[in-house]
Scaffold this motif. Structure first.
Motif, PDB file in Angstrom:
ATOM      1  N   ASP A   7       0.698  -1.185   0.233  1.00  0.00           N
ATOM      2  CA  ASP A   7       0.234   0.173   0.110  1.00  0.00           C
ATOM      3  C   ASP A   7       0.822   1.170   0.058  1.00  0.00           C
ATOM      4  O   ASP A   7       1.997   1.064   0.318  1.00  0.00           O
ATOM      5  N   ILE A   8       0.247   2.524  -0.171  1.00  0.00           N
ATOM      6  CA  ILE A   8       1.159   3.565  -0.202  1.00  0.00           C
ATOM      7  C   ILE A   8       1.455   4.078   1.364  1.00  0.00           C
ATOM      8  O   ILE A   8       0.644   4.405   1.996  1.00  0.00           O
ATOM      9  N   SER A   9       2.767   4.323   1.146  1.00  0.00           N
ATOM     10  CA  SER A   9       3.065   5.090   2.445  1.00  0.00           C
ATOM     11  C   SER A   9       3.556   6.334   2.219  1.00  0.00           C
ATOM     12  O   SER A   9       4.357   6.433   1.150  1.00  0.00           O
ATOM     13  N   ARG A  10       3.633   7.493   3.135  1.00  0.00           N
ATOM     14  CA  ARG A  10       3.777   8.653   2.931  1.00  0.00           C
ATOM     15  C   ARG A  10       4.908   9.172   4.133  1.00  0.00           C
ATOM     16  O   ARG A  10       4.261   8.998   5.332  1.00  0.00           O
ATOM     17  N   ILE A  11       5.694  10.067   4.008  1.00  0.00           N
ATOM     18  CA  ILE A  11       6.237  10.775   4.921  1.00  0.00           C
ATOM     19  C   ILE A  11       6.776  11.958   4.572  1.00  0.00           C
ATOM     20  O   ILE A  11       7.138  12.215   3.371  1.00  0.00           O
ATOM     21  N   ARG A  12       6.782  12.904   5.519  1.00  0.00           N
ATOM     22  CA  ARG A  12       7.384  14.164   5.165  1.00  0.00           C
ATOM     23  C   ARG A  12       8.434  14.634   5.952  1.00  0.00           C
ATOM     24  O   ARG A  12       8.492  14.257   6.936  1.00  0.00           O
ATOM     25  N   ILE A  13       9.584  15.198   5.267  1.00  0.00           N
ATOM     26  CA  ILE A  13      10.752  15.425   5.719  1.00  0.00           C
ATOM     27  C   ILE A  13      11.340  16.497   5.435  1.00  0.00           C
ATOM     28  O   ILE A  13      10.597  17.314   4.551  1.00  0.00           O
ATOM     29  N   GLY A  14      12.128  17.213   6.169  1.00  0.00           N
ATOM     30  CA  GLY A  14      13.053  18.427   5.770  1.00  0.00           C
ATOM     31  C   GLY A  14      13.661  18.628   4.608  1.00  0.00           C
ATOM     32  O   GLY A  14      13.096  18.647   3.351  1.00  0.00           O
ATOM     33  N   ASN A  15      14.958  18.220   4.795  1.00  0.00           N
ATOM     34  CA  ASN A  15      15.916  18.221   3.612  1.00  0.00           C
ATOM     35  C   ASN A  15      16.498  16.867   3.509  1.00  0.00           C
ATOM     36  O   ASN A  15      16.898  16.345   4.382  1.00  0.00           O
ATOM     37  N   LEU A  16      16.324  16.213   2.309  1.00  0.00           N
ATOM     38  CA  LEU A  16      17.081  14.845   2.228  1.00  0.00           C
ATOM     39  C   LEU A  16      18.784  15.010   2.229  1.00  0.00           C
ATOM     40  O   LEU A  16      19.323  15.680   1.729  1.00  0.00           O
ATOM     41  N   SER A  17      19.046  14.198   3.340  1.00  0.00           N
ATOM     42  CA  SER A  17      20.507  14.377   3.533  1.00  0.00           C
ATOM     43  C   SER A  17      21.258  13.352   2.508  1.00  0.00           C
ATOM     44  O   SER A  17      20.539  12.387   1.648  1.00  0.00           O
ATOM     45  N   GLN A  18      22.496  13.602   2.166  1.00  0.00           N
ATOM     46  CA  GLN A  18      23.295  12.674   1.346  1.00  0.00           C
ATOM     47  C   GLN A  18      23.335  11.341   1.693  1.00  0.00           C
ATOM     48  O   GLN A  18      23.172  10.451   0.895  1.00  0.00           O
ATOM     49  N   TYR A  19      23.272  11.021   3.117  1.00  0.00           N
ATOM     50  CA  TYR A  19      23.063   9.767   3.487  1.00  0.00           C
ATOM     51  C   TYR A  19      21.899   9.067   2.923  1.00  0.00           C
ATOM     52  O   TYR A  19      21.889   7.761   2.428  1.00  0.00           O
ATOM     53  N   SER A  20      20.585   9.571   3.080  1.00  0.00           N
ATOM     54  CA  SER A  20      19.436   9.445   2.770  1.00  0.00           C
ATOM     55  C   SER A  20      19.241   9.217   1.319  1.00  0.00           C
ATOM     56  O   SER A  20      18.566   8.093   0.702  1.00  0.00           O
ATOM     57  N   ILE A  21      20.053  10.079   0.570  1.00  0.00           N
ATOM     58  CA  ILE A  21      20.002   9.945  -1.002  1.00  0.00           C
ATOM     59  C   ILE A  21      20.605   8.665  -1.325  1.00  0.00           C
ATOM     60  O   ILE A  21      20.152   7.701  -2.174  1.00  0.00           O
ATOM     61  N   VAL A  22      21.870   8.182  -0.864  1.00  0.00           N
ATOM     62  CA  VAL A  22      22.429   7.061  -1.220  1.00  0.00           C
ATOM     63  C   VAL A  22      21.457   5.915  -0.690  1.00  0.00           C
ATOM     64  O   VAL A  22      21.636   4.699  -1.259  1.00  0.00           O
ATOM     65  N   SER A  23      20.833   5.940   0.481  1.00  0.00           N
ATOM     66  CA  SER A  23      19.891   4.874   0.871  1.00  0.00           C
ATOM     67  C   SER A  23      19.015   4.620  -0.037  1.00  0.00           C
ATOM     68  O   SER A  23      18.491   3.414  -0.428  1.00  0.00           O
ATOM     69  N   LEU A  24      18.326   5.715  -0.717  1.00  0.00           N
ATOM     70  CA  LEU A  24      17.267   5.334  -1.905  1.00  0.00           C
ATOM     71  C   LEU A  24      17.608   4.509  -2.872  1.00  0.00           C
ATOM     72  O   LEU A  24      17.077   3.668  -3.634  1.00  0.00           O
ATOM     73  N   ARG A  25      19.063   4.923  -3.354  1.00  0.00           N
ATOM     74  CA  ARG A  25      19.596   4.008  -4.376  1.00  0.00           C
ATOM     75  C   ARG A  25      19.820   2.706  -4.135  1.00  0.00           C
ATOM     76  O   ARG A  25      19.474   1.822  -4.839  1.00  0.00           O
TER      77      ARG A  25
END
Length: 237
Positions: free
Chosen positions: A181-199
């Motif tokens: 199902d669709i999950s949603r989350i609101r964050i401030g700024n994507l950190s560099q660590y999070s960008i690598v995690s998304l990949r």
């Protein structure tokens, strides 16, 4: 976890430690979680209503922890009255309490951990500590450390969102492992660590996130379709 799976997850600090030699001990208890039952929906951060925190000192004068807490509260009290910061001091003797709990590692240290709770139950945290490799003795006063910790927490709140920078990647991982199902989350700024995690999540789980910038609140809204992952592992002897 379901009620039938046992007690809820818990974490208990039995011994404090500081860099570089560490020596701390933590007991983490978690039941076997078969699946994440409901999708994650964290889009409304609410308004900050109170701040709680802890100052931990190891093998340094207990007054340093009190000075740090007082300085942090001095900055935070300008914005809201409900601020409470606990001090957890451990003497240089390193003696343990009855039952083998307590005490601290061999290295001296001073750590501050602050958490802001909103009207919607969202918790934003920030922490900092004395770095023995950068701060020589007396170069950073306890008051400076307290103000720094408070400023870091206020900066996390300023960024907006429902998750602080340090917890972004683990929240995104739970979204991947959630139900189909669709999950949603609101964050401030994507950190560099999070960008690598998304990949990495895209490569491991084949999950792609939809990222939408909210210009009104200056936040980022991320959504994805969970994989419906189930833990089928069984205990072995």
């Amino acid at each position: 976890a379901d009620a039938d799976d046992g007690p809820p997850p818990s974490i208990r600090v039995t011994k404090r430690g500081a860099a570089p030699l560490g020596g701390g001990e933590v007991v983490f208890t978690c039941p076997i979680v078969k699946e994440i039952g409901v999708p994650i929906e964290l889009t409304d951060p609410g308004k900050v209503k109170r701040v709680r925190g802890t100052v931990v000192s190891c093998r340094i004068p207990p007054s340093s922890a009190a000075r740090t807490a007082h300085a942090a509260k001095g900055l935070l009290h300008r914005l809201l009255p409900d601020v409470w910061i606990h001090t957890d001091t451990h003497s240089s003797s390193g003696k343990k309490n009855r039952g083998g709990a307590g005490g601290c590692g061999p290295s001296p240290g001073l750590t501050v951990c602050l958490a802001a709770e909103s009207t919607e139950g969202v918790i934003i945290a920030a922490e900092t500590c004395l770095d023995s490799s950068k701060h020589s003795r007396g170069s950073l006063l306890p008051e400076d450390l307290g103000v720094k910790a408070a400023a870091m927490l206020l900066d996390e709140v300023r960024k907006g969102g429902c998750i602080d920078t340090g917890a972004q990647s683990i929240a995104l991982l739970f979204m991947c492992l959630g139900p189909e199902d669709i999950s949603r989350i609101r964050i401030g700024n994507l950190s560099q660590y999070s960008i690598v995690s998304l990949r990495l999540f895209k490569e491991a789980f084949h999950v792609e996130f939809k990222i939408k910038a909210d210009n009104d609140s200056k936040t980022v809204l991320l959504s994805c379709l969970g994989t419906g992952y189930r833990n089928m592992a069984r205990a072995s002897t």
